[in-house]
Design a protein around this motif. Structure first.
Motif, PDB file in Angstrom:
ATOM      1  N   GLU A 185     -86.715  35.803 -48.895  1.00 38.06           N
ATOM      2  CA  GLU A 185     -87.243  35.742 -47.531  1.00 38.06           C
ATOM      3  C   GLU A 185     -87.893  37.050 -47.089  1.00 38.06           C
ATOM      4  OE1 GLU A 185     -83.373  33.203 -47.371  1.00 38.06           O
ATOM      5  OE2 GLU A 185     -84.152  34.942 -48.481  1.00 38.06           O
ATOM      6  N   GLY A 233     -93.234  30.786 -49.857  1.00 37.82           N
ATOM      7  CA  GLY A 233     -91.865  30.464 -50.227  1.00 37.82           C
ATOM      8  C   GLY A 233     -91.566  31.046 -51.588  1.00 37.82           C
ATOM      9  N   TRP A 273     -89.766  33.002 -43.362  1.00 43.26           N
ATOM     10  CA  TRP A 273     -90.358  33.420 -44.625  1.00 43.26           C
ATOM     11  C   TRP A 273     -91.652  34.151 -44.322  1.00 43.26           C
ATOM     12  CZ3 TRP A 273     -88.032  32.640 -49.366  1.00 43.26           C
ATOM     13  CH2 TRP A 273     -86.902  31.806 -49.358  1.00 43.26           C
ATOM     14  N   THR A 297     -93.367  32.009 -56.507  1.00 41.36           N
ATOM     15  CA  THR A 297     -93.934  32.033 -55.160  1.00 41.36           C
ATOM     16  C   THR A 297     -94.968  30.923 -55.020  1.00 41.36           C
ATOM     17  OG1 THR A 297     -93.610  34.413 -54.875  1.00 41.36           O
ATOM     18  CG2 THR A 297     -95.296  33.381 -53.502  1.00 41.36           C
ATOM     19  N   GLU A 319     -91.785  26.418 -43.626  1.00 42.18           N
ATOM     20  CA  GLU A 319     -92.217  27.513 -42.766  1.00 42.18           C
ATOM     21  C   GLU A 319     -93.553  27.206 -42.090  1.00 42.18           C
ATOM     22  OE1 GLU A 319     -91.568  31.215 -40.905  1.00 42.18           O
ATOM     23  OE2 GLU A 319     -90.230  29.896 -42.035  1.00 42.18           O
ATOM     24  N   HIS A 327     -89.798  25.756 -49.296  1.00 42.40           N
ATOM     25  CA  HIS A 327     -89.679  26.848 -48.328  1.00 42.40           C
ATOM     26  C   HIS A 327     -91.013  27.101 -47.630  1.00 42.40           C
ATOM     27  CE1 HIS A 327     -85.680  27.660 -49.602  1.00 42.40           C
ATOM     28  NE2 HIS A 327     -85.966  28.351 -50.684  1.00 42.40           N
TER      29      HIS A 327
END
Length: 304
Positions: A158, A237, A224, A289, A252, A248
């Motif tokens: 994060e 993420g 994030w 990522t 976000e 993620h």
């Protein structure tokens, strides 16, 4: 206020290390970074390898629950020599193809900032002296992680970290959640350019001169890293497996659309169904990522 900072040491973990400089919200900093193996602009080893970071920079007034906004203003390689690996990582090809990958050797590049190019010097292949346009970016940057952790600069979470997203070029603004008083901002692992995914485990690795501005947004919570450039808004993420990183980033983005653009939940979901774009930041490191993007023109049209 503008600060010029010359580092004397570097960190291969991100956490609440002793700050190298204390700045006020809105201050800008000019400094230098070294390459992923710890070599500076003179090609002198000044740190152990492992994406050594310049920093941390302590931002007065930053508290957990705030957001640290980082504006990347200048990212400029400061030497001619860059390097990368010559072969893809085993995890980005089919398992049965791995024995066919050539043994990795160090590829060397001549980085000419004035010309805006990186030219392959060796090994000699059918590519010849391949010349590519520069797109400098930090492979690893961010803030101190949550819970007082000191996390290795090979990884990401994060707090940012080793995201290796080629979209982090000059002119981009990036928001990080603040987990520690002062935020503790780090930056390093310069790449003169890089393909999506960092699929050999390296961009064209190089040392850099950088300038950035650090601003605190009080009371704004993000989960994030979020970013913005002239054309796109995006979220990052970081996780493994890759689908968790995508989850993620997408979650976000849903929060961002509702928090910053005032969309209701149904509108945010519906907009993503047909307008989302994804990019791979990194598929080599311990955490992958994924980047979730929406074009600003799409948002302008949706707001009419």
């Amino acid at each position: 206020m503008h600060h010029t900072f010359q580092p004397t040491h570097y960190h291969t973990t991100m956490g609440p290390h002793e700050p190298v400089l204390r700045v006020q919200s809105g201050d800008s900093v000019s400094t230098t970074t070294i390459d992923a193996r710890g070599f500076d602009h003179r090609r002198v080893s000044v740190s152990p390898r492992g994406n050594p970071q310049t920093g941390p920079f302590y931002v007065e007034g930053a508290e957990p629950g705030d957001t640290l906004r980082v504006t990347l203003e200048e990212i400029r390689p400061n030497r001619r020599y860059g390097f990368c690996q010559s072969s893809l990582a085993a995890n980005v090809v089919d398992p049965e193809y791995v024995p066919e990958l050539p043994p990795p050797i160090l590829a060397e590049w001549d980085v000419d900032v004035d010309a805006g190019t990186a030219t392959l010097v060796q090994p000699m292949t059918k590519l010849g002296n391949l010349s590519l346009p520069l797109a400098p970016m930090p492979g690893c940057f961010g803030v101190a992680p949550k819970n007082g952790q000191y996390l290795d600069c090979a990884g990401s979470a994060e707090h940012g970290g080793n995201m290796d997203y080629r979209g982090f070029v000059a002119g981009t603004t990036v928001d990080f959640p603040v987990f520690q008083p002062g935020a503790y901002f780090f930056i390093g692992d310069g790449h003169a350019l890089q393909g999506d995914g960092e699929i050999c485990g390296a961009g064209i690795e190089i040392s850099m001169d950088v300038r950035f501005t650090l601003s605190v947004i009080k009371g704004k919570r993000v989960g994030w890293p979020r970013g913005e450039n002239d054309e796109w808004i995006f979220t990052c993420g970081n996780a493994r497996p890759l689908d968790q990183a995508l989850q993620h980033a997408t979650t976000e983005m849903l929060r961002l659309l509702q928090q910053d653009f005032g969309l209701d939940a149904v509108a945010a979901n519906l907009l993503l169904t047909q307008c989302v774009r994804y990019e791979v930041g990194n598929v080599f490191d311990p955490q992958y990522t994924m980047v979730c993007k929406i074009h600003k023109q799409t948002l302008r049209t949706a707001a009419r």
